[in-house]
Design a protein around this motif. Sequence first.
Motif, PDB file in Angstrom:
ATOM      1  N   GLN A 154     -14.746   5.885  -0.591  1.00 12.84           N
ATOM      2  CA  GLN A 154     -15.390   4.620  -0.250  1.00 12.84           C
ATOM      3  C   GLN A 154     -14.884   4.078   1.082  1.00 12.84           C
ATOM      4  N   ARG A 155     -13.581   4.153   1.302  1.00 13.37           N
ATOM      5  CA  ARG A 155     -13.015   3.580   2.520  1.00 13.37           C
ATOM      6  C   ARG A 155     -13.392   4.389   3.758  1.00 13.37           C
ATOM      7  N   GLY A 179      -5.301   7.101  -7.777  1.00 11.42           N
ATOM      8  CA  GLY A 179      -6.095   5.932  -7.419  1.00 11.42           C
ATOM      9  C   GLY A 179      -6.280   5.813  -5.918  1.00 11.42           C
ATOM     10  N   ALA A 180      -5.213   6.071  -5.167  1.00 15.52           N
ATOM     11  CA  ALA A 180      -5.309   6.006  -3.709  1.00 15.52           C
ATOM     12  C   ALA A 180      -6.248   7.088  -3.171  1.00 15.52           C
ATOM     13  N   GLN A 239      -8.631  -2.001  -7.960  1.00 14.86           N
ATOM     14  CA  GLN A 239      -9.657  -1.116  -7.413  1.00 14.86           C
ATOM     15  C   GLN A 239      -9.074   0.233  -7.015  1.00 14.86           C
ATOM     16  N   ARG A 240      -7.871   0.241  -6.489  1.00 18.09           N
ATOM     17  CA  ARG A 240      -7.265   1.468  -5.977  1.00 18.09           C
ATOM     18  C   ARG A 240      -6.379   2.168  -6.996  1.00 18.09           C
ATOM     19  N   SER A 271      -9.833   6.246  -3.748  1.00 15.85           N
ATOM     20  CA  SER A 271     -10.348   5.181  -2.876  1.00 15.85           C
ATOM     21  C   SER A 271     -10.751   5.700  -1.499  1.00 15.85           C
ATOM     22  N   SER A 311       0.823  -1.217   0.000  1.00 15.94           N
ATOM     23  CA  SER A 311       0.000   0.000   0.000  1.00 15.94           C
ATOM     24  C   SER A 311       0.851   1.258   0.000  1.00 15.94           C
ATOM     25  N   GLN A 364      -7.417  -5.837  -5.372  1.00 14.11           N
ATOM     26  CA  GLN A 364      -7.390  -4.611  -4.571  1.00 14.11           C
ATOM     27  C   GLN A 364      -6.561  -3.535  -5.262  1.00 14.11           C
TER      28      GLN A 364
END
Length: 570
Positions: free
Chosen positions: A291-292, A284-285, A200-201, A288, A172, A197
């Motif tokens: 949502q997170r 991308g991070a 997605q990110r 995200s 990450s 994952q």
Amino acid sequence: MTPADDPTTLPAALHQLRAAVEATRLPLDTPDAPTARSARTELLNQLDDYIIPRASSLDAPLLAVVGGSTGAGKSTLVNSVVGEIVTKPGVLRPTTRASTLIHNPRDERWFTGDRVLPGLARLSGADQGEQDPATLRLVSSDNLPLGLALLDAPDIDSVVSANRDLARQLLSAADLWIFVTTATRYADAVPWDLLHQAAQRGTSLAIVLDRVPLDAMEEVRSDLAGMLADQGLGQSPVFAVAESKLSADGMLPLSEVVRIRGWLGSLASDAHARQIVIRRTLDGALASLDQRANALRNASSDQVAAVRALRQAPETAYAGAIEGVKEGMRDGTLLRGEVLARWQEFVGTGELLRQLEAGVGKLRDRVVAFARGRGKQEPAENLGEALHEGVAALLLAHAETAAITTVRQWRALPGGAPLADGHKELAAVSPAFHERVERLVRDWQGDVLQMVRDEAGEKRSTARFLAFGVNGIAVMLMIITFSATAGLSGAEIGIAGGSAVLAQRLLEAVFGDQAVRTLSMRARARLLERTKELYDAESGRFGTVLDTVTEGATDRDLLGPALQGVNAAR
């Protein structure tokens, strides 16, 4: 003012979001809490390890994290790409237990501090501590181009949970994830969970397919390419490394790593290409985060609702206990059994009832004569003691029911069962409760005695008052306090109900009917007031347990405003 201090900049907004995530606690062990807590930890780690430092220093070297399954050859690949032994492959599983970061000497300043991965202690040079997952070993190499750093991470499927967690944390923190797998393991489930994952990110990704038999090269590459396309990763570069004999120093043949080395070198030398990779992963991070963070908001809201329901349970149960006491005071329950027997002995119920049935007009004249002729009848103290025991039993019974009811409700509510299991004492009244009940009833009887004294005034010397005395009149007032016929039936109405009527008539002969009504209302209200204080203290035990667990938690929505700030600054 630095960018981190300017509230309109992205780094400052990210710091505020990070503080909001840190302040969002999930103290109750609800069914979804473990997953939400894990997600919260991952979010905090990525904010600390990557998002905040990268947003604050876009010109820092590109960090490529080399990760993969146990025994995939990550360390061998890193050494071969760099061209020297910078990380030692392990013999035992898990092969990579700690982390090694390799950088160009002129990029050292970017990694010696806590800009990235601040939770890992820095080591440099010697091998000491390299097996400690809590350390990050820094290795300087002139063979690595300026603007690029490689990080050899622990195994993502390590048998050691701490290694698995660290591997995910390091991935990450990457601008670029170089995923290393083998021809026999590229379809394993664990790596694909992480690849999904990454997709997605928006994490930039490259795949190294290691140890591929030459005769299966095209088939394996084609199958892997199809799997990547299905996961939305079809644009990720794939490098295949043929099954080869290692050199004496454990290196892959140059021909097998030249394409990987050249691709990484071009990223390092081309600032524009490097920024494309960095921006894509950072964007991308950042994307995200909504949502997170919103998932964390929902989990926090569920916790707030659970705390509210757990607090409501004892409030409802003990409010029901108060209503039960009120009903016990109205339905004549306390005028049965021992109290009724003592009352009959005290006043000779049968004789006075016959006098009442004959008419009450001459009652005042009969009171003195009757009272003086009681002979060996029961003294007022014994009747008062019987009332004391009856009232104490009433309060105790409803308190016990409230405690049991609350624990039963807690077990049915989210997050309540672990609290009930951890505090089994809550299912019964507190150890000092019996003593407090005894003191309450004594104090209340003292209240009634004082009411009688205050009301008597100049009547203390009258024959009607002296006939029964303060104690006798006080116990008759207590009898009236618990008088009603609603809960009695058959012969009980004639005995208990009639006894209450008798007590009222006797007191009216002393004080008058209005004063008696007022006194009985005051006595009842005072007992309920004391009982509520007692039950509030019992109910508070449940609140104390909740307060201990939820200490420091807040029901304020800190994440929503922080997210708005990040989105406005992007």
